[in-house]
Design a protein around this motif. Structure first.
Motif, PDB file in Angstrom:
ATOM      1  N   ILE A 204       0.876  -1.177   0.000  1.00 55.11           N
ATOM      2  CA  ILE A 204       0.000   0.000   0.000  1.00 55.11           C
ATOM      3  C   ILE A 204       0.907   1.219   0.000  1.00 55.11           C
ATOM      4  CG2 ILE A 204      -1.765   1.305   1.234  1.00 55.11           C
ATOM      5  CD1 ILE A 204      -2.668  -1.306   2.540  1.00 55.11           C
ATOM      6  N   ASP A 205       0.859   2.011  -1.059  1.00 55.80           N
ATOM      7  CA  ASP A 205       1.692   3.209  -1.151  1.00 55.80           C
ATOM      8  C   ASP A 205       0.971   4.451  -0.626  1.00 55.80           C
ATOM      9  OD1 ASP A 205       3.669   1.660  -2.315  1.00 55.80           O
ATOM     10  OD2 ASP A 205       2.981   2.067  -4.356  1.00 55.80           O
TER      11      ASP A 205
ATOM     12  N   LEU B 250      -6.550  -0.078   7.042  1.00 55.91           N
ATOM     13  CA  LEU B 250      -6.688  -0.439   5.638  1.00 55.91           C
ATOM     14  C   LEU B 250      -5.894  -1.719   5.398  1.00 55.91           C
ATOM     15  CD1 LEU B 250      -6.134   3.091   4.051  1.00 55.91           C
ATOM     16  CD2 LEU B 250      -8.299   2.021   4.699  1.00 55.91           C
ATOM     17  N   ARG B 251      -6.509  -2.683   4.735  1.00 58.45           N
ATOM     18  CA  ARG B 251      -5.870  -3.979   4.506  1.00 58.45           C
ATOM     19  C   ARG B 251      -5.893  -4.310   3.020  1.00 58.45           C
ATOM     20  NH1 ARG B 251      -6.985  -8.274   8.616  1.00 58.45           N
ATOM     21  NH2 ARG B 251      -8.107  -9.314   6.932  1.00 58.45           N
ATOM     22  N   ALA B 252      -4.820  -4.916   2.565  1.00 56.66           N
ATOM     23  CA  ALA B 252      -4.762  -5.424   1.191  1.00 56.66           C
ATOM     24  C   ALA B 252      -4.189  -6.830   1.250  1.00 56.66           C
ATOM     25  CB  ALA B 252      -3.900  -4.525   0.314  1.00 56.66           C
ATOM     26  N   TYR B 253      -4.781  -7.755   0.511  1.00 58.10           N
ATOM     27  CA  TYR B 253      -4.325  -9.137   0.550  1.00 58.10           C
ATOM     28  C   TYR B 253      -4.809  -9.869  -0.692  1.00 58.10           C
ATOM     29  CZ  TYR B 253      -9.121  -9.745   2.300  1.00 58.10           C
ATOM     30  OH  TYR B 253     -10.492  -9.713   2.448  1.00 58.10           O
TER      31      TYR B 253
ATOM     32  N   VAL C 242      -1.105  -7.089   3.981  1.00 60.77           N
ATOM     33  CA  VAL C 242      -0.429  -5.889   4.471  1.00 60.77           C
ATOM     34  C   VAL C 242      -1.491  -4.969   5.059  1.00 60.77           C
ATOM     35  CG1 VAL C 242       1.554  -5.991   2.922  1.00 60.77           C
ATOM     36  CG2 VAL C 242      -0.515  -4.832   2.173  1.00 60.77           C
ATOM     37  N   GLU C 243      -1.103  -4.179   6.050  1.00 62.31           N
ATOM     38  CA  GLU C 243      -2.050  -3.310   6.735  1.00 62.31           C
ATOM     39  C   GLU C 243      -1.463  -1.917   6.899  1.00 62.31           C
ATOM     40  OE1 GLU C 243      -2.839  -5.308  10.413  1.00 62.31           O
ATOM     41  OE2 GLU C 243      -4.424  -6.528   9.542  1.00 62.31           O
ATOM     42  N   ARG C 244      -2.358  -0.935   7.003  1.00 60.89           N
ATOM     43  CA  ARG C 244      -1.928   0.442   7.231  1.00 60.89           C
ATOM     44  C   ARG C 244      -2.993   1.135   8.076  1.00 60.89           C
ATOM     45  NH1 ARG C 244       1.285   3.627   2.873  1.00 60.89           N
ATOM     46  NH2 ARG C 244       2.727   2.144   3.791  1.00 60.89           N
ATOM     47  N   SER C 245      -2.548   1.765   9.166  1.00 64.15           N
ATOM     48  CA  SER C 245      -3.473   2.463  10.065  1.00 64.15           C
ATOM     49  C   SER C 245      -3.606   3.920   9.650  1.00 64.15           C
ATOM     50  CB  SER C 245      -2.970   2.374  11.506  1.00 64.15           C
ATOM     51  OG  SER C 245      -2.944   1.026  11.941  1.00 64.15           O
ATOM     52  N   VAL C 246      -4.844   4.394   9.563  1.00 63.77           N
ATOM     53  CA  VAL C 246      -5.123   5.789   9.237  1.00 63.77           C
ATOM     54  C   VAL C 246      -6.245   6.278  10.139  1.00 63.77           C
ATOM     55  CG1 VAL C 246      -4.413   5.539   6.819  1.00 63.77           C
ATOM     56  CG2 VAL C 246      -6.819   5.182   7.445  1.00 63.77           C
ATOM     57  N   THR C 247      -6.499   7.569  10.081  1.00 65.83           N
ATOM     58  CA  THR C 247      -7.640   8.153  10.771  1.00 65.83           C
ATOM     59  C   THR C 247      -8.602   8.689   9.726  1.00 65.83           C
ATOM     60  OG1 THR C 247      -6.313   8.774  12.701  1.00 65.83           O
ATOM     61  CG2 THR C 247      -8.404   9.935  12.376  1.00 65.83           C
TER      62      THR C 247
END
Length: 251
Positions: free
Chosen positions: A52-53, A124-127, A140-145
């Protein structure tokens, strides 16, 4: 001829070692002046095949959330989703990268879901799914608000990932705050071509208000993923604005 004294010394040394039960210690190797070897980098086989970019980690975003990245997955297929802190799924979307199966490709997606009343932590997750058993791999995961900012148009039903039948009547509802309360909803295929288009009116034009509509899904429509999109047209130039896309699956 060898020196008798040297021979006797060798024999005495060997006898002493045998009597003590010890093995003579070999000489230590000469220390090397070379630097220690660095730890190897993860190989391609262990590195994640999905990235995730955007958005950046810990960024504050608004819904609809725009994502992009790279993937090298089987046939370029992957799934992206937004998950709330309590584990509930806010939105899910199947995505195709520009390439895969050995060749990295780019992907992008939009996850559209109603915002909460206050800023909310979202993962946010992508797999991808295993071709063998369908299990989740390459996660892969990414934390956002996600901010509480409300988009001009919101679809609350159907939810992301809903399944609808060809030939059925699809009830759609949400809220909107747009010029003169008028906007449009469409069902679009994977190429962006409209399959069904319908004009909609919200209850009021001076504030956010509810709306509802019914779309008739064409009989015989091919089973696939489609985008149910609510949008407005700019009063200035007629361009499409305020899109809110929800992916549904026609079976």
């Amino acid at each position: 001829m060898k020196s008798p004294t040297l021979s006797l010394a060798v024999v005495a040394s060997a006898a002493l070692a045998l009597l003590s039960g010890c093995t003579p210690t070999p000489p230590s190797p000469t220390p090397s002046s070379a630097s220690p070897t660095a730890s190897p980098s993860p190989s391609a086989s262990t590195a994640s095949l999905i990235a995730i970019d955007k958005p950046a980690a810990s960024a504050t975003v608004h819904t609809p959330v725009e994502l992009s990245g790279t993937a090298n997955t089987f046939e370029g297929a992957l799934t992206v989703e937004a998950v709330a802190a309590n584990g509930s799924r806010l939105c899910v979307r199947d995505v195709m990268a520009t390439s895969g199966t050995g060749t990295p490709g780019a992907w992008s997606a939009v996850l559209a879901f109603p915002p909460r009343d206050t800023a909310t932590a979202v993962t946010l997750r992508a797999y991808s799914s295993s071709p063998k058993d369908g299990s989740i791999i390459n996660l892969v995961e990414r934390s956002v608000t996600v901010s509480a900012e409300r988009p001009a148009i919101i679809i609350t039903s159907p939810a992301c990932g809903a399944t609808v039948a060809a030939g059925s009547a699809l009830a759609v509802s949400g809220s909107a705050f747009v010029f003169e309360a008028a906007f449009t909803i469409e069902l679009r295929d994977s190429s962006g071509r409209p399959v069904v288009t319908q004009s909609v009116m919200a209850a009021r034009g001076d504030k956010e208000s509810p709306w509802s509509a019914t779309l008739t899904i064409p009989p015989g429509l091919a089973a696939n993923a489609y985008d149910l999109v609510a949008f407005d047209n700019s009063a200035k130039d007629g361009s499409v604005v305020d899109e809110f896309p929800v992916q549904v699956h026609v079976r």
